[in-house]
Design a protein around this motif. Structure first.
Motif, short mmCIF file in Angstrom:
data_model
loop_
_atom_site.label_atom_id
_atom_site.label_comp_id
_atom_site.label_asym_id
_atom_site.label_seq_id
_atom_site.Cartn_x
_atom_site.Cartn_y
_atom_site.Cartn_z
N LEU A 145 0.90 0.90 -6.00
CA LEU A 145 1.90 0.86 -4.93
C LEU A 145 2.36 -0.57 -4.66
N GLY A 146 1.41 -1.50 -4.61
CA GLY A 146 1.75 -2.89 -4.32
C GLY A 146 2.64 -3.52 -5.38
N THR A 147 2.38 -3.18 -6.64
CA THR A 147 3.14 -3.80 -7.73
C THR A 147 4.47 -3.07 -8.00
N TRP A 148 4.53 -1.78 -7.68
CA TRP A 148 5.72 -0.96 -7.95
C TRP A 148 6.78 -1.07 -6.86
N THR A 149 6.37 -1.28 -5.63
CA THR A 149 7.28 -1.22 -4.49
C THR A 149 8.50 -2.14 -4.67
N PRO A 150 9.71 -1.60 -4.51
CA PRO A 150 10.92 -2.41 -4.68
C PRO A 150 11.03 -3.49 -3.59
N LEU A 151 11.42 -4.69 -4.01
CA LEU A 151 11.67 -5.79 -3.07
C LEU A 151 13.13 -6.23 -3.14
N THR A 152 13.98 -5.27 -3.49
CA THR A 152 15.40 -5.57 -3.73
C THR A 152 16.12 -6.06 -2.48
N ASN A 153 15.60 -5.72 -1.31
CA ASN A 153 16.25 -6.17 -0.07
C ASN A 153 15.69 -7.50 0.43
N LYS A 154 14.84 -8.15 -0.40
CA LYS A 154 14.25 -9.47 -0.07
C LYS A 154 13.72 -9.49 1.37
N PRO A 155 12.65 -8.72 1.63
CA PRO A 155 12.18 -8.55 3.00
C PRO A 155 11.75 -9.86 3.66
N TYR A 156 12.17 -10.02 4.92
CA TYR A 156 11.72 -11.15 5.73
C TYR A 156 10.35 -10.85 6.32
N ASN A 157 10.16 -9.58 6.72
CA ASN A 157 8.86 -9.19 7.27
C ASN A 157 8.43 -7.84 6.72
N ILE A 158 7.11 -7.67 6.63
CA ILE A 158 6.50 -6.50 5.98
C ILE A 158 5.41 -5.96 6.89
N LEU A 159 5.26 -4.63 6.92
CA LEU A 159 4.16 -3.98 7.64
C LEU A 159 3.38 -3.10 6.69
N GLU A 171 11.18 -4.85 14.12
CA GLU A 171 11.53 -3.92 13.05
C GLU A 171 11.16 -4.63 11.75
N TYR A 172 10.81 -3.85 10.74
CA TYR A 172 10.34 -4.43 9.48
C TYR A 172 11.28 -4.08 8.34
N ASP A 173 11.47 -5.06 7.43
CA ASP A 173 12.32 -4.84 6.26
C ASP A 173 11.61 -4.06 5.17
N LEU A 174 10.28 -4.04 5.22
CA LEU A 174 9.50 -3.24 4.28
C LEU A 174 8.29 -2.69 5.02
N ILE A 175 8.11 -1.38 4.94
CA ILE A 175 6.90 -0.73 5.47
C ILE A 175 6.23 -0.04 4.30
N ILE A 176 4.94 -0.29 4.15
CA ILE A 176 4.21 0.22 3.00
C ILE A 176 2.91 0.86 3.47
N SER A 177 2.52 1.95 2.80
CA SER A 177 1.27 2.61 3.19
C SER A 177 0.69 3.38 2.02
N ASN A 178 -0.62 3.23 1.85
CA ASN A 178 -1.40 4.06 0.94
C ASN A 178 -2.21 4.99 1.85
N PRO A 179 -1.58 6.10 2.32
CA PRO A 179 -2.18 6.87 3.41
C PRO A 179 -3.36 7.72 2.96
N ASP A 227 10.30 5.52 10.63
CA ASP A 227 11.64 5.66 11.19
C ASP A 227 11.83 4.73 12.40
N LEU A 228 10.82 4.66 13.24
CA LEU A 228 10.90 3.84 14.45
C LEU A 228 10.92 2.34 14.12
N LEU A 229 10.13 1.94 13.13
CA LEU A 229 9.87 0.51 12.90
C LEU A 229 10.69 -0.09 11.76
N LEU A 230 11.41 0.74 11.00
CA LEU A 230 12.13 0.24 9.83
C LEU A 230 13.49 -0.34 10.22
N SER A 231 13.81 -1.50 9.67
CA SER A 231 15.10 -2.13 9.94
C SER A 231 16.21 -1.34 9.25
N GLU A 232 17.45 -1.65 9.60
CA GLU A 232 18.60 -0.88 9.09
C GLU A 232 18.65 -0.85 7.56
#
Length: 219
Positions: free
Chosen positions: A10-24, A89-97, A130-135
Motif C-alpha cells: 500500500l505504501g509503495t503503490w499509493t498514487p502521489l499524483t496530487n503532490k500531497p502537502y499533508n498526509i493522514l 483536511e488532508y491531501d492523502l488519507i491512507i489506511s491498512n484497515p 469523506d470528512l477529512l479529505l481535501s477537495e
C-alpha cells in the motif's frame, strides 16, 4: 508485529499524483506506512493515529529515530476521537484497515484489535475519509479482494470514486487475495490492473521488485 507485505504494498503503490502537502495514516500500527510515505513524498506534515498503547509507543519511537522526524507525528487516539475536532483536511488519507470479518477471535486481544474489522468498520473509515479529505485529495486502502465490491459501493455512497484498482495475487496460479484501491472525489474511469508478487517462493516478479525495492534492505 512484523512488517507485513500489505503495508509495504500500500505504501509503495499509493498514487502521489496530487503532490500531497499533508498526509493522514489511519491506524498506523508501528508506523510503516507513514514512514514509507515520508520517504516517497515531499509532504510537509504526516499525521498518524493509533489506538493501541504498545503500537503507539513503537510508532513514536520509529518516527523519532527516522530521518523525517520533523514531518511525522503520531496521535494516541481512536478514529472517532480524532474526528471529534478535526483541525485539517488532508491531501492523502491512507489506511491498512483491520479486516478479519470472520466470527472467531484469538486469545491475543492486542492482535485481535489490530486484525478484526469490528475494531474499525469500513463504514466508519470511509465516513472519516469523506470528512477529512481535501477537495483534490486521494484516499488509499488495501482490503481483501472478496470485500472489494462492498467497499466500492460504500465509497460511492459518500461520493468517493475509484481512481485506480490493483488486484494482488501471491503467485500466477493462485486466486486474487487483495485489492489496492485509490479514491478521489472526481468520477472517472479507473485504471484497473493486476500485480503478482512471486513467480515461485522468494522469486519475486519484476513488477513487485520495481514497486518495493527502495524499501527493503534485501531485495
Amino acid at each position: 508485529m512484523k512488517i507485513g507485505t500489505d503495508a509495504v504494498l500500500l505504501g509503495t503503490w499509493t498514487p502521489l499524483t496530487n503532490k500531497p502537502y499533508n498526509i493522514l495514516d489511519i491506524g498506523t500500527g508501528t508506523g510503516v506506512l507513514a514512514l514509507i510515505l515520508a520517504q516517497r513524498s515531499t509532504a510537509e506534515q504526516i499525521d498518524a493515529i493509533e489506538i493501541d498503547d504498545e503500537a503507539f509507543e513503537q510508532a513514536t519511537d520509529n518516527f523519532e529515530s527516522s530521518p523525517w522526524n520533523d514531518r511525522l507525528f503520531c496521535f494516541h487516539a481512536g478514529l472517532d476521537e480524532f474526528m471529534d475536532e478535526p483541525e485539517d483536511e488532508y491531501d492523502l488519507i491512507i489506511s491498512n484497515p483491520p479486516f478479519y470479518t470472520e466470527n472467531y477471535k484469538t486469545e491475543n486481544t492486542q492482535r485481535d484489535l489490530a486484525r478484526f474489522e469490528d475494531a474499525l468498520p469500513f463504514e466508519d473509515l470511509i465516513e472519516a475519509a469523506d470528512l477529512l479529505l481535501s477537495e483534490n485529495g486521494i484516499f488509499s486502502v488495501i482490503i481483501p479482494f472478496k470485500e472489494e465490491e462492498r467497499f466500492l459501493a460504500l465509497a460511492k455512497d459518500f461520493e468517493l470514486y475509484p481512481l485506480k484498482i490493483t488486484r494482488v495475487k501471491g503467485k500466477p496460479n493462485t486466486e486474487i487475495k487483495r485489492s489496492l484501491l485509490a479514491f478521489t472525489r472526481i468520477q472517472q474511469t479507473p485504471l484497473i490492473d493486476e500485480l503478482i508478487i512471486e513467480i515461485a517462493r522468494h522469486q519475486y516478479t519484476p513488477e513487485y521488485i520495481n514497486l518495493t525495492q527502495d524499501f527493503y534492505l534485501k531485495m
